[in-house]
Design an enzyme around this catalytic site. Structure first.
Site, short mmCIF file in Angstrom:
data_model
loop_
_atom_site.label_atom_id
_atom_site.label_comp_id
_atom_site.label_asym_id
_atom_site.label_seq_id
_atom_site.Cartn_x
_atom_site.Cartn_y
_atom_site.Cartn_z
N SER A 13 0.84 -1.20 0.00
CA SER A 13 0.00 0.00 0.00
C SER A 13 0.88 1.26 0.00
CB SER A 13 -0.94 -0.07 1.21
OG SER A 13 -1.97 0.85 1.11
N ASP A 57 -8.01 -5.29 -6.43
CA ASP A 57 -7.48 -4.27 -5.51
C ASP A 57 -7.54 -2.88 -6.15
OD1 ASP A 57 -6.00 -2.61 -3.90
OD2 ASP A 57 -4.22 -3.90 -3.79
N ASP A 100 -9.79 -6.78 -1.57
CA ASP A 100 -8.69 -7.42 -2.30
C ASP A 100 -7.35 -6.74 -2.02
OD1 ASP A 100 -10.35 -9.27 -3.39
OD2 ASP A 100 -10.43 -8.39 -5.40
N HIS A 101 -7.42 -5.53 -1.44
CA HIS A 101 -6.19 -4.82 -1.08
C HIS A 101 -5.57 -5.41 0.19
CE1 HIS A 101 -3.37 -1.54 -0.86
NE2 HIS A 101 -3.82 -1.11 0.29
#
Ligand SMILES: *[C@@H]1O[C@H](CO)[C@@H](O)[C@H](O)[C@H]1NC(C)=O
Ligand SMILES: *[C@@H]1O[C@H](CO)[C@@H](O)[C@H](O)[C@H]1NC(C)=O
Ligand SMILES: *[C@@H]1O[C@H](CO)[C@@H](O)[C@H](O)[C@H]1NC(C)=O
Length: 357
Positions: free
Chosen positions: A181, A237, A297-298
């Site tokens: 991230s 994501d 999905d992240h």
């Protein structure tokens, strides 16, 4: 003012922008010829080990990190020799540096600001760019917030020093930088910085679900200086799609550097699709329609949990002074096999990451 009212409005605006960016792909359905791709091999075991480091840096119990006994520290990363822990309390950043003797490599893992939730972080993301001030990179522009989170805080200095120290001890072994991230964005700047300042071509970067961090000019310099880069994306994501890519606005636009590896299911089989070397392969995660992009999905990569174990991390650390925490960790009551530098700062420089504060 009702802050919650902003959420649907901003979400709607973001979907419109993402739809525009999807519509502008043009060559989306074209099958490109991928001749040179055959030489690139994605090493699953290696990636699995690295994702575990990127996951562990989210752990808030610094004692368990210090002794490498955290719940995310006990699989492929067992035996990791942690050498330095960095916490920037005000900016809510965390990193560690150490040596993985199985890989014979120095590991640098970085965690970005994750206070409250990923949703808030995405909502508040601004797209402002700044000139990169490395010599010989004219025209390279990068995301102001992500760049200053690395360049203008304690992280840059401490990480570079810790890497130098580890290299003095173990010789010129490989350096692997990782993050997920926003931590992936910062890891990218870190890998670039180390490659330039150490003059090393043995710097490897592997990030998970990272956002775009600079323009196309920057991406091409990056690919030259840190060629050993893998950017893993996962299914739908949303974060790798931010800030959006507009092929019709090349100067304004953000552009990913290569090489993406897209983790997704094909007919129920988990695949790691090696993407082309453009950084913006239309057949990889960009082929996902904007309306289907997802936050869940992240939060998992390669089956590993990438969420923070406590979203209010920073407030908990702030409950005690940085100095108290540091002296507790380095006291004799906590045993570590090797000397660990613990750098906890209340604040380095305030970073300009989001519109809110
Ligand atoms: C993949 O990486 C591992 C280290 O995790 C290494 O032992 C193995 O030889 C690598 N495999 C290939 C095919 O390079
Ligand atoms: C990066 O850091 C250096 C020195 O620490 C500073 O001179 C420079 O202005 C910073 N760059 C940006 C774009 O903030
Ligand atoms: C998925 O896996 C099954 C069983 O292993 C196999 O028969 C099938 O061909 C695979 N599908 C694809 C698209 O690889």
């Amino acid at each position: 003012m009702g802050r919650s009212g902003w959420v649907p409005a901003v979400a709607a605006a973001m979907v419109v922008l993402l739809l525009l960016s999807t519509a502008s792909q043009g060559r989306q359905r074209e099958r490109s010829v991928k001749s040179s791709e055959q030489t690139f091999v994605f090493n699953y075991t290696l990636a699995k080990t690295i994702v575990e480091y990127a996951s562990a840096v989210y752990m808030t119990d610094l004692t368990a990190l210090y002794t490498w006994t955290c719940s995310r520290c006990n699989d492929l990363t067992q035996g990791f020799e942690i050498r330095c822990i960095i916490v920037d309390v005000q900016n809510c950043l965390q990193a560690f540096i150490g040596v993985d003797h199985n890989l014979n490599a120095i590991i640098v893992a970085i965690r970005g600001t994750q206070e409250n939730s990923v949703q808030n972080w995405i909502r508040d993301l601004v797209w402002k760019q700044v000139d990169l001030n490395y010599p010989n990179m004219p025209g390279a522009k990068v995301h102001t917030g992500f760049y200053s989170a690395y360049n203008n805080t304690i992280l840059r200095l401490v990480i570079t020093n810790a890497v130098r120290k580890a290299r003095n001890l173990y010789g010129d072994i490989s350096i692997i930088v990782t993050g997920h991230s926003m931590g992936g964005a910062m890891a990218s700047f870190c890998a670039l910085d180390i490659a330039i300042s150490l003059g090393s071509d043995d710097v490897h970067l592997m990030t998970f679900g990272q956002p775009r961090i600079g323009n196309a000019v920057f991406a091409s310099y990056f690919a030259e200086i840190v060629p050993n880069t893998i950017r893993v994306t996962h299914e739908h994501d949303i974060v790798p799609h931010l800030p959006p890519y507009f092929s019709f606005l090349p100067n304004l636009a953000y552009h990913h550097f290569p090489r993406e590896v897209w983790e997704h299911d094909v007919d129920g089989n988990r695949t790691f699709q090696v993407c082309d070397d453009s950084g913006e392969d239309p057949d990889c995660c960009r082929s996902v329609f904007a309306l289907f992009l997802s936050v869940p999905d992240h939060l998992t990569y390669m089956g590993v949990d990438m969420a923070a174990d406590d979203w209010s991390t920073c407030r908990i650390v702030m409950g005690q002074s940085a100095e108290q925490l540091r002296s507790y960790l380095t006291s004799n009551s906590i045993m570590s096999n090797n000397p660990v530098d613990v750098i906890i700062v209340d604040h380095s420089v305030q970073i300009d990451l989001t519109t809110s504060s």
